[in-house]
Design an enzyme around this catalytic site. Structure first.
Site, mmCIF file in Angstrom:
data_model
loop_
_atom_site.group_PDB
_atom_site.id
_atom_site.type_symbol
_atom_site.label_atom_id
_atom_site.label_comp_id
_atom_site.label_asym_id
_atom_site.label_seq_id
_atom_site.Cartn_x
_atom_site.Cartn_y
_atom_site.Cartn_z
ATOM 1 N N GLU A 25 0.832 -1.202 0.000
ATOM 2 C CA GLU A 25 0.000 0.000 0.000
ATOM 3 C C GLU A 25 0.870 1.257 0.000
ATOM 4 O O GLU A 25 2.088 1.196 0.217
ATOM 5 C CB GLU A 25 -0.912 0.014 1.224
ATOM 6 C CG GLU A 25 -0.147 0.069 2.540
ATOM 7 C CD GLU A 25 -1.002 0.601 3.682
ATOM 8 O OE1 GLU A 25 -1.317 1.801 3.646
ATOM 9 O OE2 GLU A 25 -1.323 -0.183 4.592
ATOM 10 N N LYS A 160 -5.262 -2.684 13.801
ATOM 11 C CA LYS A 160 -4.579 -1.653 14.580
ATOM 12 C C LYS A 160 -5.160 -1.613 16.003
ATOM 13 O O LYS A 160 -6.365 -1.674 16.199
ATOM 14 C CB LYS A 160 -4.724 -0.294 13.900
ATOM 15 C CG LYS A 160 -4.049 -0.251 12.527
ATOM 16 C CD LYS A 160 -4.200 1.100 11.879
ATOM 17 C CE LYS A 160 -3.469 1.173 10.548
ATOM 18 N NZ LYS A 160 -4.162 0.439 9.468
#
Length: 305
Positions: A25, A160
């Protein structure tokens, strides 16, 4: 080929000849780290993939073009421009393409473009998920929906840790996304190796991952596969310290009225600040660790095709 898609010569040659390719990414470059660490890390991640036998394909939107494989100059451009580059999720692609704008791809858009290009494996840091308090805000990352509908393996260090990990797992279960622990029975929590939540299955080798993903593809499974790979022990942070930093970051986020796509970059930057930069170093190490496993898995998968 999609008329908006550009595949770099190196990546195209690899795909045409059946060589392993790993997608990366670009939000981590423009929005995840300060310059020049972002660019240095991007090059280091690409080199890690090469060192483990695969070809890296960093993905972004450049001048309204979907790019699978960036040049060094394009990576440098994204790193220097930083947050002036649009953070591109699924809903942003039509506008970026039509207007000829640059975009740093999230997990969601990286999966979309990787699949469009024929890339099957993608390495990142951590995925988005269900935010804390989502029962009232409805703040749920598009990453989860993409995992439910796009057949790409995503190798990460878990969701996360700023998120509600329990609800994130519940959402993935509802969508039928397999959550695999690499060398672990427990979901990693990004900066730390354990979260207290179990995974669906444990695997202990890249070949096992490749076999499982190939089986998923063979039966025409619509969605992706989430592989959670714990941060190396020596770089794992103390849970109490990271929890305290996250708590403070969440309070400041609420007080300042930060919401939507700005939430995650704000929280991660605040955690870096509150931990004296320690979380940034951990972030870099876990991304490199994920790139290594993704590359080795891509090599094994290439043997089956």
């Amino acid at each position: 080929m999609n008329k908006y898609l550009d595949i770099s010569p190196e990546v195209k040659t690899a795909l045409d000849t059946g060589k392993p390719v790993v997608a990366l990414e670009s939000t981590i470059i423009s929005h995840g780290m300060p310059y020049p660490r972002n660019v240095e890390t991007a090059f280091l991640v690409e080199q890690t993939i090469r060192n483990n036998g695969a070809v890296p394909a960093t993905i972004a939107v450049i001048g309204g073009r979907l790019k699978a494989g960036l040049s060094h100059d394009e990576i440098e451009h994204l790193g220097k421009a930083g947050r002036n580059v649009a953070k591109a999720s699924r809903r942003d692609l039509p506008a970026l393409l039509a207007r000829g704008i640059d975009g740093a791809t999230t997990v969601t858009t990286t999966m979309i473009i990787a699949h469009m290009a024929g890339i099957k494996i993608f390495a990142t840091g951590g995925i988005g998920g269900v935010h804390r308090g989502a029962e009232t805000t409805m703040d749920i990352s598009a990453d989860l929906e993409e995992l439910a509908q796009t057949p790409v393996m995503v190798v990460c260090a878990g969701a996360k840790s700023i998120l509600d990990l329990g609800l994130t797992l519940e959402y993935l279960e509802t969508k039928g996304v397999p959550v695999i622990g690499y060398g672990t029975d427990e979901l990693p929590a990004f900066y730390t190796r354990k979260s207290g939540f179990g995974v669906d299955y444990r695997v202990d080798s890249p070949k096992e991952l490749a076999d499982m993903f190939q089986a998923q593809r063979d039966i025409g499974y619509v969605g992706g596969m989430l592989v959670t790979n714990p941060i190396p022990e020596e770089y794992s942070m103390d849970k109490a310290i990271i929890d305290e930093a996250i708590g403070q970051a969440l309070r400041e986020c609420s007080e300042q009225g930060v919401h939507g796509k700005d939430t995650t970059p704000f929280l991660l930057a605040k955690v870096v600040e509150l931990t004296g930069g320690e979380s940034l170093e951990s972030n870099i190490k876990l991304v490199l660790n994920n790139a290594e496993i993704a590359a080795k898995t891509a090599v094994e998968l290439s043997k089956q095709n």
